[in-house]
Design an enzyme around this catalytic site. Structure first.
Site, PDB file in Angstrom:
ATOM      1  N   ILE A  57     -21.141  23.130 -17.062  1.00  0.00           N
ATOM      2  CA  ILE A  57     -21.023  24.471 -16.494  1.00  0.00           C
ATOM      3  C   ILE A  57     -19.594  24.691 -16.021  1.00  0.00           C
ATOM      4  O   ILE A  57     -19.050  23.863 -15.278  1.00  0.00           O
ATOM      5  CB  ILE A  57     -21.988  24.659 -15.300  1.00  0.00           C
ATOM      6  N   SER A  75     -21.968  40.264 -17.605  1.00  0.00           N
ATOM      7  CA  SER A  75     -22.139  41.098 -16.417  1.00  0.00           C
ATOM      8  C   SER A  75     -22.992  42.301 -16.767  1.00  0.00           C
ATOM      9  O   SER A  75     -23.043  42.735 -17.934  1.00  0.00           O
ATOM     10  CB  SER A  75     -20.779  41.565 -15.892  1.00  0.00           C
ATOM     11  N   SER A 131     -17.300  26.103  -8.511  1.00  0.00           N
ATOM     12  CA  SER A 131     -16.827  25.912  -7.134  1.00  0.00           C
ATOM     13  C   SER A 131     -17.567  26.794  -6.148  1.00  0.00           C
ATOM     14  O   SER A 131     -17.640  26.478  -4.947  1.00  0.00           O
ATOM     15  CB  SER A 131     -15.322  26.184  -7.036  1.00  0.00           C
ATOM     16  N   GLY A 141     -20.491  30.578  -5.836  1.00  0.00           N
ATOM     17  CA  GLY A 141     -21.272  31.633  -6.477  1.00  0.00           C
ATOM     18  C   GLY A 141     -22.277  31.178  -7.499  1.00  0.00           C
ATOM     19  O   GLY A 141     -22.996  30.199  -7.309  1.00  0.00           O
ATOM     20  N   TYR A 197     -12.034  44.608 -16.660  1.00  0.00           N
ATOM     21  CA  TYR A 197     -13.097  43.607 -16.516  1.00  0.00           C
ATOM     22  C   TYR A 197     -14.232  43.889 -17.494  1.00  0.00           C
ATOM     23  O   TYR A 197     -14.722  42.984 -18.185  1.00  0.00           O
ATOM     24  CB  TYR A 197     -13.610  43.619 -15.074  1.00  0.00           C
TER      25      TYR A 197
END
Length: 249
Positions: free
Chosen positions: A6, A127, A10, A12, A140
């Site tokens: 993965i 997203s 770090s 979330g 984004y």
């Protein structure tokens, strides 16, 4: 035991994915740019490796150190919020380097071993902006939309070798760092001409009607890994599920 690699663990979503698969008895290779900052608990089934998905030598070293990889989850990403006309092209390129080209580079690094074994799953995390475009996030959104098309094509390409590619589409999570990862002040990307337009949008960010939890995304990745129906998209979180359903109507 199967091994999952993965990226971006770090904090979330990536952090919760690592916890989820460890709890399910998997070997987890958790990668991040600064391993010393990890808050993952020590476990004999956990390996933490340094990885910057924008650097080819870093990718090669991490994949070699990980050994055989059954599942790759491309989760590392950065966000940028602001008016497109005020967003520096250097920052737009940085977003694409991580969110788009970084994902593609990781896939190229891992596909050969999966193809040779005729087994493997790649999960690309995008997203909910790919389901319904969000204002003030054009760069984004574009970086994530590119991965949507890429993953659909890749899945067809790799099916011949019994390797699958899947999409997990998280909704909005106020607890993630998102735009802070871009190292830019959002205020600098909102010119005066956009102030009136942007104000209610940021108010909506602060008090969203529906949100996504980190656990929602981890569970969606788990579902994507174990699904055998051929389904490509896995929305994660109440808001993303709602947008996905509306889009299909």
């Amino acid at each position: 035991m199967q091994t999952i690699m993965i990226t971006g663990t770090s904090s979330g979503y990536g952090l919760e994915m690592a916890r989820h698969f460890l709890d399910k008895g998997w070997n987890v290779v958790a990668t991040m740019r600064r391993p010393d900052d990890t808050i993952l608990p020590a476990s004999r089934d956990l390996r933490i490796l340094p990885l910057d998905v924008t650097k080819e030598d870093s990718i090669a070293a991490a994949v070699a150190a990980a050994g055989p990889i059954d599942v790759l989850v491309n989760n590392a990403g950065i966000g940028v919020v602001g008016a497109f006309e005020a967003t520096p092209m250097a920052q737009i390129r940085r977003v694409f380097d991580t969110n788009t080209f970084g994902v593609m580079a990781m896939c190229q690094a891992v596909i050969p071993q999966m193809r040779e074994r005729r087994s493997g799953i790649i999960v690309n995390v995008t997203s909910s902006v790919t389901l319904a475009a969000m204002p003030l996030a054009a760069a984004y959104t574009a970086s994530k939309q590119a991965i949507e098309g890429f993953t659909g094509s890749l899945d067809h390409e790799l099916a011949h070798f019994d390797v699958r590619a899947r999409l997990v589409e998280p909704g909005y999570a106020p607890t993630t760092r998102f735009a802070q990862n871009a190292d830019l002040n959002v205020e600098d990307l909102i010119p005066p001409a956009y102030a009136g337009f942007a104000a209610p949008i940021f108010e909506g960010f602060a008090k969203p009607a529906l949100t996504t939890k980190e656990t929602d995304v981890a569970e969606a990745v788990w579902a994507a890994v174990h699904d055998t129906s051929g389904r490509l998209q896995f929305p994660a979180g109440a808001d993303a599920v709602s947008l996905f359903a509306a889009r299909r109507c």
